[in-house]
Design an enzyme around this catalytic site. Structure first.
Site: not given
Ligand code: NAD
Length: 486
Positions: A148, A171, A244, A278, A454
């Site tokens: 996002n 990554k 996060e 988020c 962060e």
């Molecule tokens: P996601 O968890 O599907 O993926 C995030 C990242 O993790 C990607 O780069 C993905 O390729 C990687 N990933 C996926 N599986 C993995 C594994 N098994 N091992 C290591 N890495 C892996 O999340 P998304 O759909 O890309 O993003 C949306 C989510 O992120 C929402 O839940 C949102 O709330 C959260 N988010 C949190 C914040 C915050 O600051 N707290 C900010 C932005 C987004």
């Protein structure tokens, strides 16, 4: 086709496979990138490991200068980077220009912070001694970024990690790797191996990075379920984790606030980036006496929002990142309706847009706790609205969530504001002005929304470890030492 960037060199992925990157507004393939694998992780980590001793020894002032240069390069490439971000995320060009600037500010901020932070001298037990607290880098930081905010969330990790003297392997999410791979232009003045960029699936490349024995720290932003998985994977190596995670932010609207300003602000926080933020408002609690008035005005504002492609300057609400994500939001709204919620705006795909993963900004009245919609993060343009009668009840409802990322209060009553910021269970608290980030203001979650912070000074400390040094300069025999025989 873009390439991986390891040890300051472009390279194909070891697997020879590729990933397609699709524009969420047009469903057209924008580009393909290498689908890296564990061998690419090994190469990137090896390069970061070779670079670490030199980068750690580089004086902080010199590291700061190089971060300032990264900020300058970000600003210099702003227009091109913003277009790439819009193509891969779907978000508006206008916002993406702002995110490039914001990310540059983050590099400037950490350059400034590291210039005068090097630990401290503490009192010693006796004269002739020196006691120091040193702040040292951790080593190689694996930075895993969600779809996002591919640039901004990368900057929040990479800028403090580099400032502290770590080297990094980045990554991005599989859906949004393009701008990240272009960042070699922002980092190629740094020594070889200090920054390495690899792409691939989370399950393969992400897992391999987390498990790698030479990577002592993972800075991750993403969903809570992936965060839990990473937590488990990292346990064997006792790795330092910065997580996060997801959120389900509450907004409380009191009758004493400026209702028009609140309605506009909630429309902003609920539908920005199609609700894929988020800290989107995912639960809106409105004081009973103004509930109807707020609902009508909010629904009216929502219906007027322009849904469209991010390249169109008139657009206010952009598409979701993928078909699966759009279909999930649609199914969850349908389920909420079955459970008693009432759609008062949106609630469908925009009929005028035949391509793209759009969903109209949606207002749901008569929502309530216990509905399946409120049990999980929504991550789409949907705002459930619920009434409350007392401030105690509003606080209780807002805190009745496994998440604790952000929260907003709309009120002009100082007593309520004070109670609110003391009692609300969230890491980021806004009063009357949601979603405002500040480079010096630590950002992060409580409860299932994460670990660590962060931004701010805390955001630098995440990437440092502490060493206590006791130095007896005179090296004299002390009365409390064991009286060992001569
Ligand atoms: P996601 O968890 O599907 O993926 C995030 C990242 O993790 C990607 O780069 C993905 O390729 C990687 N990933 C996926 N599986 C993995 C594994 N098994 N091992 C290591 N890495 C892996 O999340 P998304 O759909 O890309 O993003 C949306 C989510 O992120 C929402 O839940 C949102 O709330 C959260 N988010 C949190 C914040 C915050 O600051 N707290 C900010 C932005 C987004």
């Amino acid at each position: 086709m873009r390439k991986l960037w390891i040890d300051r060199e472009f390279t194909d992925g070891a697997t020879g496979q590729t990933l397609q990157v699709v524009d969420p507004a047009t469903e057209e393939v924008v580009d393909v990138v290498p689908k890296g694998g564990p061998l690419d992780v090994d190469r990137a980590v090896a390069a970061a490991k070779r670079a670490f001793p030199g980068w750690k020894r580089t004086p902080a002032l010199a590291r700061a200068e190089m971060l300032v240069e990264s900020a300058r390069r970000l600003r210099q490439n702003k227009e091109e980077f913003a277009v790439t971000l819009t193509r891969e995320t779907g978000r508006t060009l206008r916002k993406n220009r702002g995110y490039v600037d914001w990310s540059a500010t983050c590099f400037d901020y950490y350059a400034g912070l590291i210039r005068d932070r090097r630990g401290r001298v503490i009192p010693s037990a006796a004269p002739g001694q020196l006691n120091l607290v040193l702040k040292e880098p951790l080593g190689i930081v694996g930075c895993i970024v969600p779809f996002n905010y591919p640039l901004m969330l990368l900057a929040w990790k990479v800028a403090p990690a580099l400032a502290a003297g770590n080297t990094v392997v980045i990554k991005p999410a599989s859906a949004t790797p393009l701008l990240t791979l272009d960042l070699h232009r922002v980092f190629d003045h740094l020594p070889k191996g200090v920054v390495n960029i690899i792409t691939g699936s989370g399950g393969e490349v992400g897992d391999a990075l987390v498990k790698h024995p030479d990577v002592p720290c993972i800075a991750f932003t993403g969903s809570t379920s992936t965060g839990q998985h990473i937590y488990r994977l990292a346990a064997d190596g006792i790795k330092k984790l910065h997580l996060e995670l997801g959120g389900s932010d509450a907004a409380i609207i009191c009758a004493d606030c400026d209702l028009e300003a609140a309605a506009r602000a909630v429309a902003w926080t609920a539908f920005l980036n199609a609700g894929q933020v988020c800290t989107s408002a995912e639960r809106v609690y409105v004081e009973q006496s103004v509930y109807r008035r707020f609902l009508e005005r909010f629904a009216d504002l929502t219906q007027k929002l322009v849904v469209g492609a991010g390249m169109d300057e008139r657009t206010e609400v952009t598409p979701l990142i993928g078909r699966k994500e759009r279909d999930q939001v649609e199914a969850r709204v349908a389920q909420a309706q079955k459970e008693g919620a009432r759609v008062v705006a949106g609630g469908r795909r925009p009929p005028q847009l035949s391509k793209g993963w759009f969903y109209e900004p949606t207002v749901l009245a008569d929502a309530r706790h216990g509905m399946s919609l409120l049990e999980e993060e929504i991550f789409g343009p949907v705002a459930p609205i619920m009434p409350f009668t007392t401030f105690d009840e509003a606080l209780h409802l807002a805190n009745d969530s496994p998440y604790g990322l952000g929260a907003t209060l709309f009120s002009s009553d100082a007593k309520k504001v004070r109670r609110y910021f003391e009692e609300i269970e969230a890491g980021n608290v806004w009063v009357n002005d949601p979603l405002v980030d500040n480079p010096a203001g630590p950002f992060g979650g409580m409860k299932m929304s994460g670990l660590g912070r962060e931004l701010g000074e805390e955001g630098l400390e995440e990437f440092q470890q502490t060493k206590h040094v006791h130095w007896d300069i005179e090296a004299s025999i002390k009365p409390w030492w064991y009286p060992l025989p001569e």
